[in-house]
Write a protein that holds these residues in place. Structure first.
Motif, PDB file in Angstrom:
ATOM      1  N   MET A   1       0.852  -1.204   0.000  1.00 31.85           N
ATOM      2  CA  MET A   1       0.000   0.000   0.000  1.00 31.85           C
ATOM      3  C   MET A   1       0.881   1.245   0.000  1.00 31.85           C
ATOM      4  SD  MET A   1      -3.347  -0.662   0.325  1.00 31.85           S
ATOM      5  CE  MET A   1      -4.204   0.474   1.412  1.00 31.85           C
ATOM      6  N   SER A   2       0.505   2.177  -0.809  1.00 34.20           N
ATOM      7  CA  SER A   2       1.293   3.401  -0.857  1.00 34.20           C
ATOM      8  C   SER A   2       0.367   4.571  -1.182  1.00 34.20           C
ATOM      9  CB  SER A   2       2.381   3.242  -1.921  1.00 34.20           C
ATOM     10  OG  SER A   2       3.098   4.423  -2.045  1.00 34.20           O
ATOM     11  N   ILE A   3      -0.409   4.984  -0.172  1.00 27.64           N
ATOM     12  CA  ILE A   3      -1.377   6.058  -0.430  1.00 27.64           C
ATOM     13  C   ILE A   3      -0.701   7.409  -0.248  1.00 27.64           C
ATOM     14  CG2 ILE A   3      -3.544   7.125   0.361  1.00 27.64           C
ATOM     15  CD1 ILE A   3      -4.614   4.326   0.750  1.00 27.64           C
ATOM     16  N   GLN A   4      -0.768   8.205  -1.296  1.00 34.51           N
ATOM     17  CA  GLN A   4      -0.069   9.496  -1.260  1.00 34.51           C
ATOM     18  C   GLN A   4      -0.910  10.554  -1.937  1.00 34.51           C
ATOM     19  OE1 GLN A   4       3.751   9.290  -3.265  1.00 34.51           O
ATOM     20  NE2 GLN A   4       3.748   7.086  -2.951  1.00 34.51           N
ATOM     21  N   GLN A   5      -0.721  11.780  -1.462  1.00 34.79           N
ATOM     22  CA  GLN A   5      -1.288  12.897  -2.201  1.00 34.79           C
ATOM     23  C   GLN A   5      -0.165  13.413  -3.091  1.00 34.79           C
ATOM     24  OE1 GLN A   5      -1.549  16.782  -0.956  1.00 34.79           O
ATOM     25  NE2 GLN A   5      -2.436  17.022  -3.010  1.00 34.79           N
ATOM     26  N   ILE A   6      -0.382  13.428  -4.400  1.00 29.53           N
ATOM     27  CA  ILE A   6       0.722  13.758  -5.305  1.00 29.53           C
ATOM     28  C   ILE A   6       0.416  14.981  -6.150  1.00 29.53           C
ATOM     29  CG2 ILE A   6       2.016  11.587  -5.551  1.00 29.53           C
ATOM     30  CD1 ILE A   6       0.097  10.744  -7.708  1.00 29.53           C
ATOM     31  N   THR A   7       1.484  15.671  -6.497  1.00 32.80           N
ATOM     32  CA  THR A   7       1.356  16.857  -7.360  1.00 32.80           C
ATOM     33  C   THR A   7       2.286  16.658  -8.558  1.00 32.80           C
ATOM     34  OG1 THR A   7       3.051  17.897  -6.016  1.00 32.80           O
ATOM     35  CG2 THR A   7       0.777  18.501  -5.511  1.00 32.80           C
ATOM     36  N   ALA A  21      -5.771   8.164 -10.367  1.00 32.43           N
ATOM     37  CA  ALA A  21      -7.212   8.411 -10.538  1.00 32.43           C
ATOM     38  C   ALA A  21      -7.467   9.255 -11.787  1.00 32.43           C
ATOM     39  CB  ALA A  21      -7.764   9.108  -9.298  1.00 32.43           C
ATOM     40  N   GLY A  22      -6.571  10.212 -12.053  1.00 36.41           N
ATOM     41  CA  GLY A  22      -6.729  11.043 -13.250  1.00 36.41           C
ATOM     42  C   GLY A  22      -6.577  10.210 -14.519  1.00 36.41           C
ATOM     43  N   SER A  23      -5.601   9.312 -14.512  1.00 30.81           N
ATOM     44  CA  SER A  23      -5.379   8.472 -15.694  1.00 30.81           C
ATOM     45  C   SER A  23      -6.584   7.553 -15.914  1.00 30.81           C
ATOM     46  CB  SER A  23      -4.116   7.625 -15.511  1.00 30.81           C
ATOM     47  OG  SER A  23      -3.012   8.466 -15.270  1.00 30.81           O
ATOM     48  N   GLU A  24      -7.088   7.000 -14.814  1.00 31.19           N
ATOM     49  CA  GLU A  24      -8.259   6.122 -14.917  1.00 31.19           C
ATOM     50  C   GLU A  24      -9.463   6.912 -15.449  1.00 31.19           C
ATOM     51  OE1 GLU A  24      -9.266   4.272 -11.172  1.00 31.19           O
ATOM     52  OE2 GLU A  24     -11.272   3.810 -11.900  1.00 31.19           O
ATOM     53  N   ALA A  25      -9.601   8.153 -14.967  1.00 31.51           N
ATOM     54  CA  ALA A  25     -10.757   8.963 -15.391  1.00 31.51           C
ATOM     55  C   ALA A  25     -10.710   9.260 -16.892  1.00 31.51           C
ATOM     56  CB  ALA A  25     -10.791  10.266 -14.593  1.00 31.51           C
ATOM     57  N   VAL A 387      -6.953  14.665  -2.637  1.00 32.27           N
ATOM     58  CA  VAL A 387      -7.155  13.401  -1.914  1.00 32.27           C
ATOM     59  C   VAL A 387      -5.973  12.467  -2.175  1.00 32.27           C
ATOM     60  CG1 VAL A 387      -8.649  11.346  -1.855  1.00 32.27           C
ATOM     61  CG2 VAL A 387      -9.662  13.620  -2.065  1.00 32.27           C
ATOM     62  N   GLY A 388      -5.536  11.745  -1.149  1.00 34.06           N
ATOM     63  CA  GLY A 388      -4.464  10.758  -1.335  1.00 34.06           C
ATOM     64  C   GLY A 388      -4.949   9.591  -2.192  1.00 34.06           C
ATOM     65  N   VAL A 389      -4.033   9.039  -2.985  1.00 35.88           N
ATOM     66  CA  VAL A 389      -4.412   7.912  -3.853  1.00 35.88           C
ATOM     67  C   VAL A 389      -3.390   6.786  -3.725  1.00 35.88           C
ATOM     68  CG1 VAL A 389      -5.797   8.957  -5.697  1.00 35.88           C
ATOM     69  CG2 VAL A 389      -3.300   9.183  -5.752  1.00 35.88           C
TER      70      VAL A 389
END
Ligand SMILES: NC(=O)c1ccc[n+]([C@@H]2O[C@H](COP(=O)([O-])OP(=O)(O)OC[C@H]3O[C@@H](n4cnc5c(N)ncnc54)[C@H](O)[C@@H]3O)[C@@H](O)[C@H]2O)c1
Length: 399
Positions: A1-7, A21-25, A387-389
């Motif tokens: 598991m590696s939940i992170q908020q990324i920029t 999440a952006g790529s999936e969207a 949100v962290g992903v």
């Protein structure tokens, strides 16, 4: 598991991280925009090389959505590590696989170097064991390098003019604000031209088709297509008349050679000339970004044909619902919307003074920049980046 908020970590046309999440969207949106069709008859077996991005991904999605295809998608993507996200194509593949599964499809994704003999062997084995002979082989690889499996030599493609130097206006983004810059390109030497043909020409496509034939994995109506580009006279010095154009000439000659050789009486081989699209491959070509932005200004959203629109058109032609729209060189043309003479005349006028064109109408450049960021899953509408992903997403079929 590696939940992170990324920029985003970006420098110019390079973004080194991507958002899951952006790529999936972006894939979900493509899926929703492709109008479903009731699949009829047997599900065609496909092999898509270059299935995680751009044209290859669009063709796979449209095939799944409209023709119930099953088979294999090959891409070469990077997994997440402790310090890095996975590549956007990795996340898009996970999303494509979930959509395929959700619609009852059966697609296996192979993450490996498609130029390697070992990958060919793995794919042929999987076909023989699980899917059977291939109806459609889609060749949509775009890569800066290729290791020749016969010699082990690594060839690097270059994007350069041939014969004389070329100076062109280009599009730069300074913190997202579009600006016109200049690129100066020295002509390629013969070794660079030949290396580009080795990478982006038809040699590897031929190896795949011959390997399928030798393994008795061509279905009776076998069709193979490889993606090509012609483009505008405006970009011709760096594209069609340059090193990459030499590779496309080779790819197109390979189609004729396959047709009269290994595929005589056993199938069809075409190149497919698609229109301009914002992809990782195309953003690496100087001046294409400016040209594409101005083209967008001229066509607007309504006149623009997305990769998905063109993929739907292609499938109609591959499945016989429509006659293939061939040009006098036997190529399938999907780029009529781009090369329409009235459209090109208008782009040429804007190109004559790109600073003025950008100042008068920045919409095309803003659109281009947004499309470019979305290639990495950034700036996708509806995604909450605060949100962290989970960045460590498994490759489909692997836990
Ligand atoms: N982008 C355009 O404007 C445009 C227009 C017309 C035609 N085309 C053609 O379409 C084809 C695909 O280009 P794109 O723009 O969709 O590219 P892209 O960069 O969006 O996608 C390239 C794909 O190739 C895969 N790939 C790269 N190296 C690989 C390797 N060694 N092994 C396995 N997979 C590998 C990547 O994982 C990805 O799936 C090219 O032939 C290109 O010339 C592009």
């Amino acid at each position: 598991m590696s939940i992170q908020q990324i920029t985003p970590k970006q420098r110019g046309y390079l973004i080194v991280n991507s958002h899951p999440a952006g790529s999936e969207a972006t894939v979900d949106r493509q899926w929703r925009r492709i109008e479903p069709a009731a699949a009829t008859g047997r599900a065609p077996v496909v092999l898509v090389l270059g299935a995680s991005a751009g044209y290859g991904q669009a063709i796979l999605l449209a095939g799944l959505r409209r023709h119930g295809v099953r088979g294999i998608g090959v891409a070469y993507e990077g997994a997440a590590t402790e310090r890095r996200t996975a590549t956007a194509g990795w996340y898009r593949t996970a999303a494509t696989s979930a959509l395929a599964e959700g619609s009852g499809g059966d697609v296996t994704f192979v993450n490996a170097d498609a130029y390697a003999d070992a990958t060919r062997a793995e794919v042929l084995k999987l076909l023989a064991e699980r899917y059977g002979p291939v109806d459609h082989l889609v060749y949509s690889l775009a890569s800066p390098r290729r290791t020749d499996p016969a010699t082990g030599e690594v060839h690097h493609s270059v994007i350069k003019p041939i014969g004389s130097p070329y100076t062109s206006p280009s599009l730069l983004f300074d913190d997202g604000a579009p600006q016109v810059g200049t690129v100066d390109l020295a002509p390629a030497d013969e070794a660079e031209r030949a290396a580009t043909v080795k990478v982006m020409g038809g040699e590897d496509w031929g190896l795949w088709v011959r390997a399928l034939a030798e393994a008795d994995l061509l279905s009776p109506g076998f069709t193979t297509v490889a993606l090509s580009y012609v483009g505008s006279e405006i970009t011709a010095p760096v594209y069609r008349q340059g090193t990459i154009g030499a590779a496309k000439e080779h790819l197109e000659a390979t189609a004729r050679e396959l047709q009269t050789g290994v595929l005589a009486d056993r199938g069809r081989a075409f190149t497919v000339v698609a229109g301009a699209a914002v992809t990782q491959a195309s953003t690496a070509i100087p001046s294409i970004a400016l040209y594409t932005s101005l083209l967008r200004n001229v066509l607007g959203e309504d006149g623009w044909r997305t990769t998905d629109d063109q993929a739907v058109d292609l499938w109609e032609q591959l499945t016989g619902a429509k006659e293939p729209a061939l040009d006098d060189r036997g190529r399938i043309r999907l780029d009529g919307w781009e090369l329409d003479p009235a459209v090109q005349d208008r782009v040429r006028e804007l190109w004559a003074d790109p600073e003025a064109a950008l100042a008068a109408d920045p919409a095309g450049a803003a659109w281009f920049y947004n499309q470019f960021r979305q290639l990495y899953g950034w700036d996708v509408p509806g995604v909450d980046y605060t949100v962290g992903v989970e960045t460590a997403v498994p490759w489909p079929g692997q836990r």
